[in-house]
Design an enzyme around this catalytic site. Sequence first.
Site, PDB file in Angstrom:
ATOM      1  N   ARG A  71     -47.698  23.965 -43.326  1.00  0.00           N
ATOM      2  CA  ARG A  71     -48.403  23.646 -44.371  1.00  0.00           C
ATOM      3  C   ARG A  71     -49.641  24.032 -44.943  1.00  0.00           C
ATOM      4  NH1 ARG A  71     -53.311  20.100 -42.286  1.00  0.00           N
ATOM      5  NH2 ARG A  71     -53.405  18.540 -43.398  1.00  0.00           N
ATOM      6  N   HIS A  75     -49.484  22.619 -48.860  1.00  0.00           N
ATOM      7  CA  HIS A  75     -50.321  22.030 -49.836  1.00  0.00           C
ATOM      8  C   HIS A  75     -50.981  23.427 -51.064  1.00  0.00           C
ATOM      9  CE1 HIS A  75     -52.494  19.099 -46.716  1.00  0.00           C
ATOM     10  NE2 HIS A  75     -51.295  19.110 -46.615  1.00  0.00           N
ATOM     11  N   ASN A 105     -57.644  19.429 -46.266  1.00  0.00           N
ATOM     12  CA  ASN A 105     -57.395  21.071 -45.603  1.00  0.00           C
ATOM     13  C   ASN A 105     -58.645  21.197 -45.008  1.00  0.00           C
ATOM     14  OD1 ASN A 105     -54.569  21.454 -47.356  1.00  0.00           O
ATOM     15  ND2 ASN A 105     -56.178  21.768 -49.180  1.00  0.00           N
ATOM     16  N   HIS A 204     -42.292  18.121 -39.677  1.00  0.00           N
ATOM     17  CA  HIS A 204     -43.239  17.367 -38.408  1.00  0.00           C
ATOM     18  C   HIS A 204     -42.668  17.034 -37.463  1.00  0.00           C
ATOM     19  CE1 HIS A 204     -45.834  15.015 -41.729  1.00  0.00           C
ATOM     20  NE2 HIS A 204     -45.495  16.075 -41.754  1.00  0.00           N
TER      21      HIS A 204
HETATM   22  C1  HEM Z   1     -44.639  12.996 -46.610  1.00  0.00           C
HETATM   23  C2  HEM Z   1     -45.229  13.575 -47.079  1.00  0.00           C
HETATM   24  C3  HEM Z   1     -46.434  14.299 -46.406  1.00  0.00           C
HETATM   25  C4  HEM Z   1     -47.455  13.293 -45.738  1.00  0.00           C
HETATM   26  C5  HEM Z   1     -48.500  11.709 -45.684  1.00  0.00           C
HETATM   27  C6  HEM Z   1     -48.199  14.400 -44.745  1.00  0.00           C
HETATM   28  C7  HEM Z   1     -49.051  14.393 -44.145  1.00  0.00           C
HETATM   29  C8  HEM Z   1     -49.281  15.303 -42.742  1.00  0.00           C
HETATM   30  C9  HEM Z   1     -50.667  15.285 -41.850  1.00  0.00           C
HETATM   31  C10 HEM Z   1     -52.132  14.270 -42.132  1.00  0.00           C
HETATM   32  C11 HEM Z   1     -50.615  16.384 -41.004  1.00  0.00           C
HETATM   33  C12 HEM Z   1     -51.537  16.003 -39.793  1.00  0.00           C
HETATM   34  C13 HEM Z   1     -52.938  17.091 -40.181  1.00  0.00           C
HETATM   35  C14 HEM Z   1     -53.910  17.769 -39.098  1.00  0.00           C
HETATM   36  O1  HEM Z   1     -54.017  16.112 -38.275  1.00  0.00           O
HETATM   37  O2  HEM Z   1     -54.411  19.084 -38.937  1.00  0.00           O
HETATM   38  C15 HEM Z   1     -49.672  16.660 -40.994  1.00  0.00           C
HETATM   39  C16 HEM Z   1     -49.473  17.559 -40.703  1.00  0.00           C
HETATM   40  C17 HEM Z   1     -48.393  18.839 -41.485  1.00  0.00           C
HETATM   41  N1  HEM Z   1     -47.690  18.653 -42.298  1.00  0.00           N
HETATM   42 FE1  HEM Z   1     -47.366  17.151 -43.129  1.00  0.00          FE
HETATM   43  N2  HEM Z   1     -47.551  15.767 -44.503  1.00  0.00           N
HETATM   44  C18 HEM Z   1     -46.326  15.558 -45.651  1.00  0.00           C
HETATM   45  C19 HEM Z   1     -44.922  16.183 -45.727  1.00  0.00           C
HETATM   46  C20 HEM Z   1     -44.852  17.503 -45.168  1.00  0.00           C
HETATM   47  C21 HEM Z   1     -43.798  18.081 -45.973  1.00  0.00           C
HETATM   48  C22 HEM Z   1     -43.239  18.273 -46.972  1.00  0.00           C
HETATM   49  C23 HEM Z   1     -44.067  20.179 -44.836  1.00  0.00           C
HETATM   50  C24 HEM Z   1     -44.102  20.549 -45.158  1.00  0.00           C
HETATM   51  C25 HEM Z   1     -42.798  21.494 -46.162  1.00  0.00           C
HETATM   52  C26 HEM Z   1     -45.176  19.333 -44.086  1.00  0.00           C
HETATM   53  C27 HEM Z   1     -45.416  19.850 -43.198  1.00  0.00           C
HETATM   54  C28 HEM Z   1     -46.432  19.548 -41.857  1.00  0.00           C
HETATM   55  C29 HEM Z   1     -46.592  20.427 -40.804  1.00  0.00           C
HETATM   56  C30 HEM Z   1     -46.291  21.608 -40.777  1.00  0.00           C
HETATM   57  C31 HEM Z   1     -47.478  20.523 -40.025  1.00  0.00           C
HETATM   58  C32 HEM Z   1     -48.675  19.978 -38.579  1.00  0.00           C
HETATM   59  C33 HEM Z   1     -49.768  21.737 -39.123  1.00  0.00           C
HETATM   60  C34 HEM Z   1     -50.420  21.580 -37.885  1.00  0.00           C
HETATM   61  O3  HEM Z   1     -49.888  21.223 -36.485  1.00  0.00           O
HETATM   62  O4  HEM Z   1     -50.704  22.914 -38.245  1.00  0.00           O
HETATM   63  N3  HEM Z   1     -45.919  17.972 -44.071  1.00  0.00           N
HETATM   64  N4  HEM Z   1     -49.178  16.073 -42.258  1.00  0.00           N
END
Ligand code: HEM
Length: 367
Positions: A71, A75, A105, A204
């Site tokens: 992530r 970002h 973030n 995800h």
């Molecule tokens: C398509 C639109 C996307 C949206 C709206 C989105 C939104 C989010 C949100 C809201 C979270 C939760 C953060 C939290 O509450 O800690 C999240 C987690 C995450 N996102 Fe996305 N994301 C998107 C695309 C992506 C992409 C493209 C990647 C990777 C290249 C990605 C990788 C991750 C990962 C691995 C997590 C888990 C992080 C953790 O557990 O520490 N996301 N994302």
Amino acid sequence: MARFSLLVLAALIIAAAASSSLHRAAVDAAIVEGLQVGFYDRTCPEAESTIREIVNTDKNNDPTIPAGLIRIFFHDCFVKGCDASILLDETPTPGEETEKQSPANGFTLNGLSTIDVAKSTIESLCPRTVSCADIVAFAARDAAVAAGHPGYPVAAGRRDGLGSLKSSLPGNLPGPGQGVGEITRVFVGKGMTQEDAVVLSGAHSIGGAHCFMFSDRLYNFSAGADVDPAMDPGYAGMLRTVCPAPGSPDGEDPENAPKVAFDARTEQRLDTSYFVEVLSRRGLLGSDNALAEDPGTRPLVEALARDVQLFQPGRESSCVHRKFAESMQKLGMVDVLVGEGNGEIRMDCRAVNTPGEQVPPTLPSEF
Ligand code: HEM
């Protein structure tokens, strides 16, 4: 400051009969001029293996780290390009807030200390040589491998940016409540595609989201429905037992908000069950659900749910599809800083160099 937008120089070999070693080495990639696989082979040959070991060690101590590292990479790259601006603790202009301080973030970033350890270890091995932006890109790949991905080459040579502003975020990162149109607009604005958005949302499959990122789907969703009708009622009921209603005393402090796994069955495994879940109306975020509902993206979600090989081949597979790796490589090319005169090699990923610390550019390995 000159930046190179995505410049497709070569579609690397697509081998129909790939062996597993070829498989690791030959992934389609859009390569930006100035970036190269093996960039540190001469100047810091231990760089990639050192980062891999640190990621693996940290993952063994804390299995949530790989998700955090992927992530951070996303970002970083979508805001001012892959220039490690997300890592800066201060802007050059005092009083302004950094990317890190944005609500998108902030405390939700996980894995920053892994990058710190990697940087300080590499500085002790090869001072002033390996950029923080490259460390983030390598670490994201190693995080994917630690979560079960077979791996892919990472072209390097990125230089680190000289600033970071919270105000750069709006419009550059998709939000959890956004639909396919808005998500696609953001990705296309970065030289990527709607397909990349769907494929990379497969990240995800690991990690999770804090309740406040999706609790609008669980409480007071609309005038006619308390819960988002697009969500499986059993799943919504389970989530309501975990996530307090916004505005309730328990729902007030975001930093103490519970965090829910995107894919409870294989939370630490980068696989395609995320796509199976969203098709079963168990996508956590509104944006996840949108990918399954939108007629433009649903066929790809269905294809990825059906065929794990399309997402990422097994380690011994001869399959030529490797969409996750390809999209991660494209992500790593977004608005990178390359070459002399652009950015710097930061000595500490959390701060830009002071004038006395400015160093000459690192040359690629063949020089
Ligand atoms: C398509 C639109 C996307 C949206 C709206 C989105 C939104 C989010 C949100 C809201 C979270 C939760 C953060 C939290 O509450 O800690 C999240 C987690 C995450 N996102 Fe996305 N994301 C998107 C695309 C992506 C992409 C493209 C990647 C990777 C290249 C990605 C990788 C991750 C990962 C691995 C997590 C888990 C992080 C953790 O557990 O520490 N996301 N994302």
